[in-house]
Design a protein around this motif. Sequence first.
Motif, mmCIF file in Angstrom:
data_model
loop_
_atom_site.group_PDB
_atom_site.id
_atom_site.type_symbol
_atom_site.label_atom_id
_atom_site.label_comp_id
_atom_site.label_asym_id
_atom_site.label_seq_id
_atom_site.Cartn_x
_atom_site.Cartn_y
_atom_site.Cartn_z
ATOM 1 N N LEU A 54 -24.437 23.127 77.386
ATOM 2 C CA LEU A 54 -25.868 22.100 77.067
ATOM 3 C C LEU A 54 -27.115 21.628 77.964
ATOM 4 O O LEU A 54 -27.660 21.577 76.959
ATOM 5 N N SER A 55 -27.676 22.830 78.729
ATOM 6 C CA SER A 55 -28.949 22.889 78.646
ATOM 7 C C SER A 55 -29.527 23.877 77.211
ATOM 8 O O SER A 55 -30.925 23.108 77.103
ATOM 9 N N GLU A 56 -28.841 24.457 77.017
ATOM 10 C CA GLU A 56 -29.533 24.818 75.806
ATOM 11 C C GLU A 56 -29.832 23.938 74.289
ATOM 12 O O GLU A 56 -31.043 23.717 73.743
ATOM 13 N N LEU A 57 -28.895 22.190 74.478
ATOM 14 C CA LEU A 57 -28.688 21.105 73.430
ATOM 15 C C LEU A 57 -30.361 20.348 74.010
ATOM 16 O O LEU A 57 -30.130 18.614 73.513
ATOM 17 N N GLY A 58 -30.579 20.836 75.393
ATOM 18 C CA GLY A 58 -31.769 19.351 75.284
ATOM 19 C C GLY A 58 -31.057 18.537 76.536
ATOM 20 O O GLY A 58 -31.881 17.764 77.781
ATOM 21 N N ILE A 59 -30.103 19.105 77.023
ATOM 22 C CA ILE A 59 -28.983 18.276 77.796
ATOM 23 C C ILE A 59 -29.692 18.389 79.195
ATOM 24 O O ILE A 59 -28.966 19.496 79.679
ATOM 25 N N LYS A 60 -29.668 17.987 80.861
ATOM 26 C CA LYS A 60 -30.371 17.608 81.749
ATOM 27 C C LYS A 60 -29.834 17.231 82.247
ATOM 28 O O LYS A 60 -28.659 15.547 81.944
ATOM 29 N N GLY A 61 -29.701 17.295 83.973
ATOM 30 C CA GLY A 61 -29.809 16.343 84.908
ATOM 31 C C GLY A 61 -30.302 14.614 84.700
ATOM 32 O O GLY A 61 -30.887 14.693 84.675
ATOM 33 N N ASP A 62 -29.011 13.702 84.843
ATOM 34 C CA ASP A 62 -29.568 12.381 84.416
ATOM 35 C C ASP A 62 -29.502 12.160 82.582
ATOM 36 O O ASP A 62 -30.112 11.257 82.947
ATOM 37 N N SER A 63 -29.380 12.735 81.660
ATOM 38 C CA SER A 63 -29.233 12.759 80.761
ATOM 39 C C SER A 63 -27.927 11.809 80.572
ATOM 40 O O SER A 63 -27.113 12.019 80.816
ATOM 41 N N PHE A 64 -28.382 11.029 79.145
ATOM 42 C CA PHE A 64 -27.282 10.096 78.330
ATOM 43 C C PHE A 64 -26.477 10.269 76.900
ATOM 44 O O PHE A 64 -27.573 10.961 76.039
ATOM 45 N N LEU A 65 -25.465 10.742 76.838
ATOM 46 C CA LEU A 65 -24.535 11.198 76.117
ATOM 47 C C LEU A 65 -24.326 9.472 76.063
ATOM 48 O O LEU A 65 -23.550 8.991 76.156
ATOM 49 N N THR A 66 -24.475 9.728 74.512
ATOM 50 C CA THR A 66 -23.349 8.269 74.192
ATOM 51 C C THR A 66 -21.948 8.995 72.936
ATOM 52 O O THR A 66 -21.483 9.994 71.822
ATOM 53 N N ILE A 67 -20.718 8.196 73.019
ATOM 54 C CA ILE A 67 -18.417 8.928 72.607
ATOM 55 C C ILE A 67 -18.924 7.392 71.807
ATOM 56 O O ILE A 67 -18.403 6.631 72.613
ATOM 57 N N ILE A 68 -18.750 7.928 70.904
ATOM 58 C CA ILE A 68 -18.408 7.404 69.780
ATOM 59 C C ILE A 68 -17.032 6.753 69.070
ATOM 60 O O ILE A 68 -16.825 8.820 68.760
ATOM 61 N N ASP A 69 -16.195 6.617 68.677
ATOM 62 C CA ASP A 69 -14.558 7.139 68.862
ATOM 63 C C ASP A 69 -14.341 6.112 67.273
ATOM 64 O O ASP A 69 -14.461 5.692 66.659
ATOM 65 N N ASP A 70 -14.208 7.262 66.231
ATOM 66 C CA ASP A 70 -14.338 6.453 64.716
ATOM 67 C C ASP A 70 -12.377 6.089 64.599
ATOM 68 O O ASP A 70 -12.028 6.377 63.243
ATOM 69 N N ASN A 71 -11.905 7.400 64.915
ATOM 70 C CA ASN A 71 -10.124 6.861 64.861
ATOM 71 C C ASN A 71 -9.680 5.970 64.116
ATOM 72 O O ASN A 71 -9.481 5.098 65.438
ATOM 73 N N ASP A 72 -9.628 4.447 63.212
ATOM 74 C CA ASP A 72 -9.695 3.541 62.830
ATOM 75 C C ASP A 72 -7.802 3.595 62.167
ATOM 76 O O ASP A 72 -7.198 2.620 62.078
ATOM 77 N N ASP A 73 -7.387 5.061 62.465
ATOM 78 C CA ASP A 73 -6.158 4.766 62.142
ATOM 79 C C ASP A 73 -4.899 4.993 63.357
ATOM 80 O O ASP A 73 -3.920 5.157 62.902
ATOM 81 N N ASP A 74 -5.001 5.318 64.558
ATOM 82 C CA ASP A 74 -4.532 5.088 65.534
ATOM 83 C C ASP A 74 -4.107 3.812 65.791
ATOM 84 O O ASP A 74 -4.847 2.756 65.582
ATOM 85 N N PRO A 75 -2.463 3.957 66.013
ATOM 86 C CA PRO A 75 -1.827 2.353 66.705
ATOM 87 C C PRO A 75 -2.007 1.406 66.982
ATOM 88 O O PRO A 75 -2.077 0.570 67.089
ATOM 89 N N LYS A 76 -2.407 2.093 68.354
ATOM 90 C CA LYS A 76 -3.139 2.294 69.573
ATOM 91 C C LYS A 76 -5.004 1.382 69.489
ATOM 92 O O LYS A 76 -5.427 0.284 70.218
ATOM 93 N N GLY A 77 -5.356 1.836 68.521
ATOM 94 C CA GLY A 77 -6.733 1.206 68.181
ATOM 95 C C GLY A 77 -7.162 2.224 68.596
ATOM 96 O O GLY A 77 -7.266 3.359 69.462
ATOM 97 N N PRO A 78 -9.268 2.112 68.030
ATOM 98 C CA PRO A 78 -10.050 3.256 68.534
ATOM 99 C C PRO A 78 -10.299 2.823 70.008
ATOM 100 O O PRO A 78 -9.706 2.019 71.133
#
Length: 531
Positions: free
Chosen positions: A496-520
Amino acid sequence: MSRDYFNTQSLGVPLNRMVKEARILMVGAGGIGCELLKNLVLAGFGEVHIVDLDTIDLSNLNRQFLFRHEHIKKSKALVAKDAAHKFNPRVKLEAHHANIKDPQFNVDWFKGFTIVFNALDNLDARRHVNKMCIAADIPLIESGTTGFNGQVQVIKKGVAACYDCTPKETPKTFPVCTIRSTPSQPIHCIVWGKSYLLSEIFGASEDDSPEMDHSEDSENAQEIEKLRQEAQALKNIREAMGTDSFPQLLFDKVYKDDVVRLRSMEEMWKTRRRPEPLDYATVIEKASDAEARKDKILKDGQRVWSLEENVVVFRDSLSRLSRRMAEMKSSGEVSAEPVITFDKDDEDTLDFVTAGANLRSIVFGIETKSRFDIKQMAGNIIPAIATTNAIVAGLCVLQSYKVLRGQFGSTKEVFLSPFASERLLASDRLRAPNPDCPVCSPAQTRVLIDMSRATLGDLVDDFLKMELGYGEEIVVNHGDNLLYDLDETENLAKKLSELGIKGDSFLTIIDDNDDDPKGPRVNLILNVQES
């Protein structure tokens, strides 16, 4: 004792106790910040931290009343602290001459405050403080002024709309061909001087400027190619910097040779005034009187300069900037090629852009402007009004009393509009958070990571998928950078450090699975903490 007695009489015992126990963060010590800090200490708020990166400039003194002439070049935060402390020595004041985006001001640090006040004029910094307050779940009172207009907004995670719940106006951009070939307004010449000429000679290429719109490039491919060749010729002239011939080489290139090329394009001038080229030797020959008055001209920024005066300022500012560039190179402080960028408070760059833009305007028959006007236009300055700042700062404190009581339902978004047909102050009820807001609508949580070992694959497979139950179709972003999706897997083995992520970084996680019967699953903002 008398101050506290009257505060108790005004606020009541419970609220006055809350005020004295409150720990306040004020970001920005400029126009609104000076007024707000004065209000906070007079109201008796127990502890106030001030964060500001800037130093005091002469142009601040007409409205930022905590500062005096002897404070010029000193830290706004430190001087404001000392000046405001005299109003109420019982209040604990802490000043931080720093950028609010510095790593020491992390989410845990924000959590230590009762209320955060934004007194900023910077869109990027405002968004950062908004994001941090949402992550820390701390109330934010956002304020701003533009001339006679002002606004105060209370922001609270899950209760009131955040700063990014409504889209903000994007900075004005101009087509490259308009700026470089067919200017018709003073602002076109000013952007040319600031974002093109100054950048090509003393900084990075104009391709990196946010003011230059390249969306029409494909429609004008032939002209764009000619402009690229001109830019390359400028780079060659740049090699002569510091020599006696440098001013004439540059002047004749941009005000004669390039203009002659433009004049030869007959189709371009059927409905426009044809530009008139300038010759350096001819103009300089007539500028001996202006040269003798150079110092007086440079001090007279309110008057529109003549052609000869602009040439004298052009040559003088070019000489100053060339010397500065040589000093930066010889100092060895920067390993890469040094860069000089435009700053409205930097006399050297302001003089260069003023003279350069005015000479361009003369070539194209456009109205020329004074240095004072160009400073406002090039620096995107909206005149600040001291009375507006004072009213908005007062409204901020009034809203803070409701926040301290937890009465968010009674807080309002207040607008100061003196020229509106209704009344001076207009208020609107609290806006609910926008369910599609990219900042406050996703779920928020933190994850503790050993940055020396953890890879992106560890985060995706062992935490997001195994622990939180996300499926394969997730997207992981770090700011505007895509780190992972189904088609982008090459980063999984990287730390993660090689990708520029350090302490107090923010990552955004998006679920693109529209086919899940329970919804994304919910979208998630992940605050990374080093452990």
